[in-house]
Scaffold this active site. Structure first.
Site, mmCIF file in Angstrom:
data_model
loop_
_atom_site.group_PDB
_atom_site.id
_atom_site.type_symbol
_atom_site.label_atom_id
_atom_site.label_comp_id
_atom_site.label_asym_id
_atom_site.label_seq_id
_atom_site.Cartn_x
_atom_site.Cartn_y
_atom_site.Cartn_z
ATOM 1 N N ARG A 96 -1.622 11.301 6.061
ATOM 2 C CA ARG A 96 -2.866 10.541 6.008
ATOM 3 C C ARG A 96 -3.447 10.401 7.415
ATOM 4 O O ARG A 96 -2.716 10.246 8.386
ATOM 5 C CB ARG A 96 -2.635 9.158 5.414
ATOM 6 C CG ARG A 96 -2.499 9.161 3.886
ATOM 7 C CD ARG A 96 -2.329 7.758 3.331
ATOM 8 N NE ARG A 96 -1.098 7.168 3.811
ATOM 9 C CZ ARG A 96 -0.991 6.300 4.799
ATOM 10 N NH1 ARG A 96 -2.076 5.849 5.410
ATOM 11 N NH2 ARG A 96 0.170 5.837 5.166
ATOM 12 N N TYR A 235 -4.483 16.939 1.881
ATOM 13 C CA TYR A 235 -3.201 16.223 1.823
ATOM 14 C C TYR A 235 -3.247 14.997 0.892
ATOM 15 O O TYR A 235 -4.195 14.211 0.938
ATOM 16 C CB TYR A 235 -2.766 15.776 3.232
ATOM 17 C CG TYR A 235 -1.611 14.821 3.160
ATOM 18 C CD1 TYR A 235 -0.324 15.296 2.911
ATOM 19 C CD2 TYR A 235 -1.793 13.450 3.225
ATOM 20 C CE1 TYR A 235 0.741 14.421 2.760
ATOM 21 C CE2 TYR A 235 -0.735 12.563 3.070
ATOM 22 C CZ TYR A 235 0.526 13.056 2.848
ATOM 23 O OH TYR A 235 1.567 12.190 2.673
ATOM 24 N N GLY A 236 -2.174 14.798 0.150
ATOM 25 C CA GLY A 236 -1.913 13.665 -0.754
ATOM 26 C C GLY A 236 -2.886 12.506 -0.707
ATOM 27 O O GLY A 236 -3.914 12.507 -1.378
ATOM 28 N N LYS A 244 -4.312 6.143 -3.023
ATOM 29 C CA LYS A 244 -4.531 5.120 -1.996
ATOM 30 C C LYS A 244 -6.002 4.688 -1.953
ATOM 31 O O LYS A 244 -6.308 3.507 -1.784
ATOM 32 C CB LYS A 244 -4.051 5.621 -0.633
ATOM 33 C CG LYS A 244 -2.536 5.877 -0.585
ATOM 34 C CD LYS A 244 -1.780 4.659 -0.951
ATOM 35 C CE LYS A 244 -0.308 4.768 -1.210
ATOM 36 N NZ LYS A 244 0.601 5.345 -0.286
ATOM 37 N N HIS A 264 0.690 -2.230 -2.453
ATOM 38 C CA HIS A 264 1.497 -1.055 -2.090
ATOM 39 C C HIS A 264 2.961 -1.390 -2.391
ATOM 40 O O HIS A 264 3.746 -1.658 -1.488
ATOM 41 C CB HIS A 264 1.281 -0.771 -0.602
ATOM 42 C CG HIS A 264 1.821 0.534 -0.125
ATOM 43 N ND1 HIS A 264 2.129 0.767 1.197
ATOM 44 C CD2 HIS A 264 2.110 1.695 -0.778
ATOM 45 C CE1 HIS A 264 2.568 2.010 1.334
ATOM 46 N NE2 HIS A 264 2.576 2.584 0.160
ATOM 47 N N SER A 286 4.689 2.771 4.366
ATOM 48 C CA SER A 286 4.891 4.173 4.018
ATOM 49 C C SER A 286 6.193 4.695 4.631
ATOM 50 O O SER A 286 6.495 4.416 5.797
ATOM 51 C CB SER A 286 3.721 4.999 4.535
ATOM 52 O OG SER A 286 2.524 4.523 3.952
ATOM 53 N N CYS A 288 9.250 3.816 4.058
ATOM 54 C CA CYS A 288 10.203 2.763 4.405
ATOM 55 C C CYS A 288 11.077 2.364 3.219
ATOM 56 O O CYS A 288 11.656 1.279 3.200
ATOM 57 C CB CYS A 288 9.481 1.544 4.965
ATOM 58 S SG CYS A 288 8.800 1.844 6.601
ATOM 59 N N ASP A 311 5.225 3.193 -5.891
ATOM 60 C CA ASP A 311 4.305 3.142 -4.745
ATOM 61 C C ASP A 311 3.193 2.099 -4.868
ATOM 62 O O ASP A 311 2.792 1.518 -3.878
ATOM 63 C CB ASP A 311 3.670 4.522 -4.524
ATOM 64 C CG ASP A 311 3.037 4.664 -3.149
ATOM 65 O OD1 ASP A 311 3.720 4.395 -2.143
ATOM 66 O OD2 ASP A 311 1.850 5.035 -3.073
ATOM 67 N N ARG A 403 6.689 16.494 0.893
ATOM 68 C CA ARG A 403 6.637 15.641 -0.300
ATOM 69 C C ARG A 403 6.925 16.409 -1.577
ATOM 70 O O ARG A 403 6.773 17.629 -1.641
ATOM 71 C CB ARG A 403 5.219 15.042 -0.423
ATOM 72 C CG ARG A 403 4.804 14.156 0.743
ATOM 73 C CD ARG A 403 4.927 12.707 0.409
ATOM 74 N NE ARG A 403 4.817 11.825 1.563
ATOM 75 C CZ ARG A 403 4.881 10.503 1.469
ATOM 76 N NH1 ARG A 403 5.037 9.914 0.300
ATOM 77 N NH2 ARG A 403 4.810 9.748 2.549
ATOM 78 N N ARG A 434 10.640 -1.494 8.547
ATOM 79 C CA ARG A 434 11.664 -0.762 9.273
ATOM 80 C C ARG A 434 11.801 -1.471 10.612
ATOM 81 O O ARG A 434 10.983 -1.291 11.505
ATOM 82 C CB ARG A 434 11.141 0.665 9.448
ATOM 83 C CG ARG A 434 12.131 1.732 9.695
ATOM 84 C CD ARG A 434 11.388 3.064 9.737
ATOM 85 N NE ARG A 434 11.418 3.740 8.469
ATOM 86 C CZ ARG A 434 12.408 4.547 8.067
ATOM 87 N NH1 ARG A 434 13.433 4.789 8.849
ATOM 88 N NH2 ARG A 434 12.352 5.119 6.883
#
Ligand code: GTP
Ligand code: SPV
Ligand code: MN
Length: 627
Positions: A96, A235-236, A244, A264, A286, A288, A311, A403, A434
């Site tokens: 992203r 990308y995703g 998202k 999220h 993301s 984590c 997610d 992914r 994290r």
């Protein structure tokens, strides 16, 4: 003349040809808005063809076959990985792009200091300019999708226009696509408009590349008109706009206005040996650990986890005073590296076939590999960029943010009712990140407001899921920093107001967790993964009221002896370090919170400022009593 008209006159009407499958739905009155919008976008973007996606298996097969022929996908060896494919992205389109993600709200203060704001009128002109002719030489797909079961009380529908067949195949896995959604539109249900182009028009005779994209990227949200425009990336999170862009950024705005929350979060059902069920949602930034916790295989005998989502969760107060949750998605777009037999065997089993892999390594036998799938790397691989790779090389074979995309239904421990339109009532909410230092393994909030304070303070070391410096500590409140579609301080206030709609004895209890604390030698102090059930077990006993807790300045932690550690080897010193709360370092955390809150120009709700003051008081008391 408006910009759109300028382009219309310059480029002329779009040339239409409908492919074998993609017939447009009959022009009935309820679909006139949809048809008009598709026409306008086609006129602007000038595709060669328009394909209305019906979500059928035959259509998906044809799409995949075409992408293999075009070199976009590599078909994996069906002996090892039936129905599965590998995509290799452009090396500059792997995550992203938060710096290119914009919230174009009418008022800048509605985007707030944590978002990139853009003036909506100017941004609309920019979009009109860059999308003009952007689909030339390509097929424009029209993809109607539902987030949540079609017609469900918590569900929402939308349509994505895209010139990326890879995006179409991904949306087909991640959402519910098909004619029943178009039916809902025809019946007058509100829907969200999302437009996506990879920004790589083809001149006549020009050869295509495997992963078309553009160096210039724009991921733009118009919260006032509930629209998304995404340009330049395949990308995703930049390209699967239902995820998202819609289910978090736009949905958070809808939730603010309607009294619910778009989060999220993963969603699980935990079942203890007596058969008691607990529904838990958890927000981690993301990369984590959401997918891993969502698919947890407990190491304590007799405990079970059923996966509901990995997610995104939409949470809505029910008439019963409980907070109800659905997973609006239909698949997993998960991080490959670190996913292996010893860490997440459930994911490994989920990926047996029918999976699209992106940026993982290819084995000589036509199967895939990534760091952490097995302990030892195969002797020879083709890396994520298509180059020969051997284990002695000092670069990874798979991209750190490589992914997999796979249907939720393939997960062996998916909850039988994961698709239930009404969702599940939450018993607990976890916030995590994290954190190598400071943050204990688990801390319980004293009440909802304290829990919201905890959520507003989550910080985490950056991962490869977005562009930026990996490892750098940043604030990521509620794991929503890149995903909240409006002013984050107003969002904190919205969390407080949702809490007031819940019955105080039925509201989910809130906990903070951290699987990632490290010793001085850099190793993780906690084994993590399946052993995280030991933390869940303590949480479950807290919910039932069968275990006490120790008060600390930052919240309630377990008595170490109350943690079920049967069958796991964690040194006593490590355990003490995992739970250590140092008032001095926490004063620094409080200072960081104060600085962060200050960026919102007085907009942070007073109850959270009061929580900060109370935390400072408790830290000062603790420092005094220990000196
Ligand atoms: P997004 O899809 O980006 O939102 O990520 P996510 O939150 O779902 O993260 P995911 O579960 O995919 O985990 C990301 C990385 O963290 C993987 O490499 C995992 O192996 C690692 N990880 C997950 N859980 C644990 C844990 O309990 N301990 C440790 N040490 N690592 C973990
Ligand atoms: C994340 O980055 O949080 C993801 C992957 O889940 S993406 O869909 O690209 O946002
Ligand atoms: Mn995510």
């Amino acid at each position: 003349m408006a910009l759109a008209e300028t382009f219309r006159s310059r480029t002329g009407p779009a040339h239409r040809r409908v492919t074998e499958f993609g017939q447009a739905p009959a022009p009935e009155p309820g679909l006139s808005d949809l048809h008009a919008w598709v026409d306008a976008i086609a006129t602007l973007t000038q595709p060669d063809r328009i394909h209305w996606v019906d979500g059928s298996a035959a259509e998906n097969d044809a799409l995949l076959r075409q992408m293999v022929d075009d070199g976009t996908l590599i078909k994996l060896n069906p002996e090892w990985r039936p129905g599965s494919y590998l995509a290799r992205s452009h090396p500059g389109d792997v995550a992203r792009t938060e710096g290119r993600t914009f919230i174009a709200s009418e008022r800048q203060e509605d985007a707030g200091p944590t978002n990139n704001w853009a003036d909506p009128a100017e941004m609309r002109d920019t979009m009109t300019e860059i999308f003009a002719g952007s689909m030339r030489g390509r097929t424009m797909y029209v993809v109607p999708f539902s987030m949540g079961a079609v017609g469900g009380p918590l569900s929402h529908i939308g349509v994505q226009i895209t010139d990326s067949p890879y995006a179409v195949a991904s949306i087909g896995i991640m959402t519910r696509v098909g004619a029943d959604v178009t039916r809902k539109i025809a019946e007058g249900e509100p829907w969200v408009k999302t437009v996506h182009s990879v920004g790589a028009p083809l001149e006549p005779g020009q050869e295509d590349v495997a992963w078309p994209c553009n160096d210039e990227k724009y991921i733009v949200h118009f919260p006032d008109t509930l629209e998304v425009w995404s340009y330049g990336s395949g990308y995703g999170g930049n390209a699967i706009l239902a995820k998202k862009c819609f289910a978090l950024r736009i949905a958070s705005v809808i939730g603010r206005d309607e009294g619910w929350l778009a989060e999220h979060m993963l969603l699980i059902r935990v079942i203890d040996p007596e058969g008691n069920r607990y529904h838990i949602a958890a927000a981690f930034p993301s990369a984590c650990g959401k997918t891993n916790l969502a698919m947890l295989r407990p190491t304590i005998p007799g405990w079970r986890v059923e996966t509901l989502g990995d997610d995104i969760a939409w949470l809505r107060p029910g008439e019963d005073g409980r907070l109800w949750a659905i997973n609006p998605e239909a698949g997993f777009f998960g991080v490959a590296p670190g996913t292996g037999e010893s860490t997440n065997v459930t994911a490994v089993e989920t990926l047996w076939g029918n999976t699209i892999f992106t940026n993982v390594a290819l084995r000589p036998d036509g199967d895939v590999w990534w760091e952490g799938l097995t302990d030892d790397a195969p002797a020879h691989l083709t890396d994520w960029q298509g180059n020969p790779w051997t284990p002695d090389m000092d670069r990874p074979a798979a991209h750190p943010n490589s992914r997999f995309t796979v249907s939720a239904g393939q997960c062996p421990q998916i909850a039988p009712d994961w698709d239930a339109p009404e969702g599940v009532p939450l018993d607990a909410i976890l916030f995590g990140g994290r954190r190598a230092t400071n943050v204990p393994l688990v801390v319980e909030a004293t009440d909802w407001t304290h829990g919201v304070f905890m959520g507003s303070n989550i910080s985490s070391e950056r991962t490869a899921a977005a562009e930026g410096t990996v490892g750098e500590l940043r604030r990521d409140p509620f794991a929503m920093l890149p995903f909240c579609g409006y002013n984050m301080a107003d969002y904190f206030g919205h969390w407080l107001s949702v809490g007031q709609k819940l019955r105080f004895d039925r509201a989910p209890r809130i906990f903070q967790v951290n699987w990632f604390r490290r010793g001085d030698d850099g190793r993780f102090l906690w084994p993590g993964f399946g052993d995280n059930v030991r933390v869940i077990e303590w949480i479950a006993r807290r919910l039932r009221g069968t275990v006490g807790a120790v008060d600390t300045p930052i919240g309630r932690v377990p008595e170490i002896s109350e943690l079920n550690l049967d069958g796991v080897d964690v040194a006593q010193d490590d355990l003490e370090e995992i739970f250590a709360v140092d008032p001095e370092t926490w004063k620094v955390e409080a200072d960081l919170t104060e600085q962060f809150y200050a960026t919102f120009d007085g907009r942070v709700p007073a109850p959270l400022q009061a929580e900060l003051a109370a935390l400072r008081y408790r830290l000062a008391e603790a420092a005094r009593s220990s000196s």
